[in-house]
Motif scaffolding. Structure first.
Motif, mmCIF file in Angstrom:
data_model
loop_
_atom_site.group_PDB
_atom_site.id
_atom_site.type_symbol
_atom_site.label_atom_id
_atom_site.label_comp_id
_atom_site.label_asym_id
_atom_site.label_seq_id
_atom_site.Cartn_x
_atom_site.Cartn_y
_atom_site.Cartn_z
ATOM 1 N N MET A 97 0.759 -1.237 0.235
ATOM 2 C CA MET A 97 0.164 -0.082 -0.008
ATOM 3 C C MET A 97 0.875 1.220 0.101
ATOM 4 O O MET A 97 0.364 2.230 -0.457
ATOM 5 C CB MET A 97 -1.013 0.098 1.343
ATOM 6 C CG MET A 97 -2.040 -1.083 1.053
ATOM 7 S SD MET A 97 -3.099 -0.649 -0.107
ATOM 8 C CE MET A 97 -3.831 0.844 0.160
ATOM 9 N N LEU A 98 1.946 1.062 0.681
ATOM 10 C CA LEU A 98 2.850 2.349 0.693
ATOM 11 C C LEU A 98 3.654 2.589 -0.577
ATOM 12 O O LEU A 98 4.098 3.645 -0.676
ATOM 13 C CB LEU A 98 3.650 2.242 1.895
ATOM 14 C CG LEU A 98 3.281 2.078 3.145
ATOM 15 C CD1 LEU A 98 4.296 2.038 4.168
ATOM 16 C CD2 LEU A 98 2.379 3.242 3.535
ATOM 17 N N ARG A 99 3.429 1.820 -1.526
ATOM 18 C CA ARG A 99 3.985 2.111 -2.872
ATOM 19 C C ARG A 99 3.445 3.421 -3.530
ATOM 20 O O ARG A 99 4.071 3.947 -4.299
ATOM 21 C CB ARG A 99 3.720 0.981 -3.761
ATOM 22 C CG ARG A 99 4.520 -0.282 -3.558
ATOM 23 C CD ARG A 99 4.497 -1.642 -4.410
ATOM 24 N NE ARG A 99 4.401 -1.194 -5.825
ATOM 25 C CZ ARG A 99 5.508 -1.225 -6.417
ATOM 26 N NH1 ARG A 99 6.660 -1.807 -5.910
ATOM 27 N NH2 ARG A 99 5.534 -1.213 -7.752
ATOM 28 N N TYR A 100 2.232 3.567 -3.045
ATOM 29 C CA TYR A 100 1.113 4.416 -3.497
ATOM 30 C C TYR A 100 1.424 5.794 -2.820
ATOM 31 O O TYR A 100 0.622 7.028 -2.867
ATOM 32 C CB TYR A 100 -0.365 4.066 -3.491
ATOM 33 C CG TYR A 100 -0.539 3.080 -4.400
ATOM 34 C CD1 TYR A 100 -0.544 2.965 -5.887
ATOM 35 C CD2 TYR A 100 -0.401 1.600 -3.763
ATOM 36 C CE1 TYR A 100 -0.547 2.047 -6.636
ATOM 37 C CE2 TYR A 100 -0.489 0.561 -4.694
ATOM 38 C CZ TYR A 100 -0.789 0.791 -6.057
ATOM 39 O OH TYR A 100 -0.752 -0.295 -6.945
ATOM 40 N N LEU A 101 2.321 5.885 -1.702
ATOM 41 C CA LEU A 101 2.833 7.169 -1.146
ATOM 42 C C LEU A 101 4.079 7.613 -1.675
ATOM 43 O O LEU A 101 5.241 7.288 -1.537
ATOM 44 C CB LEU A 101 2.995 6.809 0.357
ATOM 45 C CG LEU A 101 3.411 7.935 1.302
ATOM 46 C CD1 LEU A 101 2.234 8.805 1.530
ATOM 47 C CD2 LEU A 101 3.405 7.487 2.718
ATOM 48 N N SER A 102 3.867 8.966 -2.234
ATOM 49 C CA SER A 102 5.309 9.348 -2.854
ATOM 50 C C SER A 102 5.994 9.865 -1.986
ATOM 51 O O SER A 102 5.543 10.423 -0.927
ATOM 52 C CB SER A 102 4.815 10.465 -4.011
ATOM 53 O OG SER A 102 4.301 11.585 -3.292
ATOM 54 N N PRO A 103 7.376 10.197 -2.377
ATOM 55 C CA PRO A 103 8.312 10.893 -1.351
ATOM 56 C C PRO A 103 7.904 12.382 -1.237
ATOM 57 O O PRO A 103 7.858 12.706 0.014
ATOM 58 C CB PRO A 103 9.501 10.889 -2.225
ATOM 59 C CG PRO A 103 9.533 9.931 -3.311
ATOM 60 C CD PRO A 103 7.961 9.777 -3.385
ATOM 61 N N VAL A 104 7.275 13.188 -2.358
ATOM 62 C CA VAL A 104 6.740 14.240 -1.947
ATOM 63 C C VAL A 104 5.506 14.301 -0.906
ATOM 64 O O VAL A 104 5.875 15.181 0.191
ATOM 65 C CB VAL A 104 6.275 14.985 -3.338
ATOM 66 C CG1 VAL A 104 5.513 16.475 -3.076
ATOM 67 C CG2 VAL A 104 7.528 15.122 -4.233
ATOM 68 N N ASP A 105 4.554 13.482 -0.953
ATOM 69 C CA ASP A 105 3.667 13.322 -0.257
ATOM 70 C C ASP A 105 4.199 13.000 1.277
ATOM 71 O O ASP A 105 3.467 13.553 2.280
ATOM 72 C CB ASP A 105 2.436 12.572 -0.569
ATOM 73 C CG ASP A 105 1.776 12.983 -1.806
ATOM 74 O OD1 ASP A 105 1.683 14.192 -1.864
ATOM 75 O OD2 ASP A 105 1.395 12.262 -2.579
#
Length: 228
Positions: A97-105
């Motif tokens: 699920m954390l693949r969909y959390l970008s570094p910017v976010d």
């Protein structure tokens, strides 16, 4: 015929399901829309809170497995250890699920985390303690049977002591896979500088990836190659 579905259990909630599962309290554990500084806080909290729940279950299964080992009930201990191992597989999978959390976010929401770190996880600490206790109980069984840990590379899959040793190796491996995946996710979302960077928390994650709770059981495998 009309069935009465009115709740009979004590507690809060409109149904017995809600009361037994404590749904109101459970769904109130995440930060409210008024509190969040970034919408992905919900994603981040759900992944980590559910991880704590699975680790709580894994630690409980390990504790009961240890009690069963001490009582000489090795088959029962093996079954419990298999369940604990599945819990770790599940928390590994949900890291996707954390693949969909970008570094910017992630950087945008990081102030909400304060100085928090996954290394502070109480569930993980319980699992570590429970694993060590299981190892000690297993060593006592080996002593009782007059068997050395280095002889625990199974030749008879029906022998309970060997089957338990295999389940312990599987547990060790699954924990290691979870650590490696966690490390990769930490790098992917930019939460840590790569291992080798001064002061990087990823250094510890990388180091722990090679840790084993039951090193003697792994040594038994390596000795086959050495002696072969």
């Amino acid at each position: 015929m009309k069935h009465d579905h009115s709740p009979v259990l004590p507690g809060h909630g409109a149904t017995d399901y809600a009361r037994y599962m404590r749904i109101d309290a459970l769904l109130d554990l995440q930060r409210s829309p008024d509190e969040v500084i970034h919408r992905d806080e919900l994603l981040f909290q759900v992944v980590h809170q559910s991880t704590e729940l699975w680790l709580k279950l894994a630690a409980a299964e390990l504790a009961e497995a240890t009690a069963q080992v001490a009582a000489g009930q090795l088959a029962a201990a093996e079954a419990l250890l298999v369940r604990a191992t599945l819990a770790v597989r599940l928390i590994t999978d949900q890291l996707e699920m954390l693949r969909y959390l970008s570094p910017v976010d992630f950087q945008a929401m990081q102030p909400a985390l304060g100085n928090g770190s996954g290394a502070e996880s109480p569930g993980w600490r319980e699992v570590q303690s429970a694993s060590r206790k299981l190892g000690r109980a297993f060593d006592e069984q080996l002593a009782t049977h007059g068997v050395a840990a280095t002889e625990m590379c199974p030749t008879d899959p029906s022998e309970p002591l060997h089957r338990l040793a295999e389940a312990m190796v599987e547990w060790d491996e699954r924990v290691s896979v979870w650590r490696v995946r966690h490390y990769q996710v930490a790098l992917r979302i930019g939460g840590h500088r790569p291992a080798g960077s001064p002061g990087s928390a990823a250094n510890m994650l990388a180091k722990l990836a090679g840790h084993r709770f039951f090193p003697a059981l792994w040594q038994a495998r390596m000795s086959l190659t050495t002696n072969g």
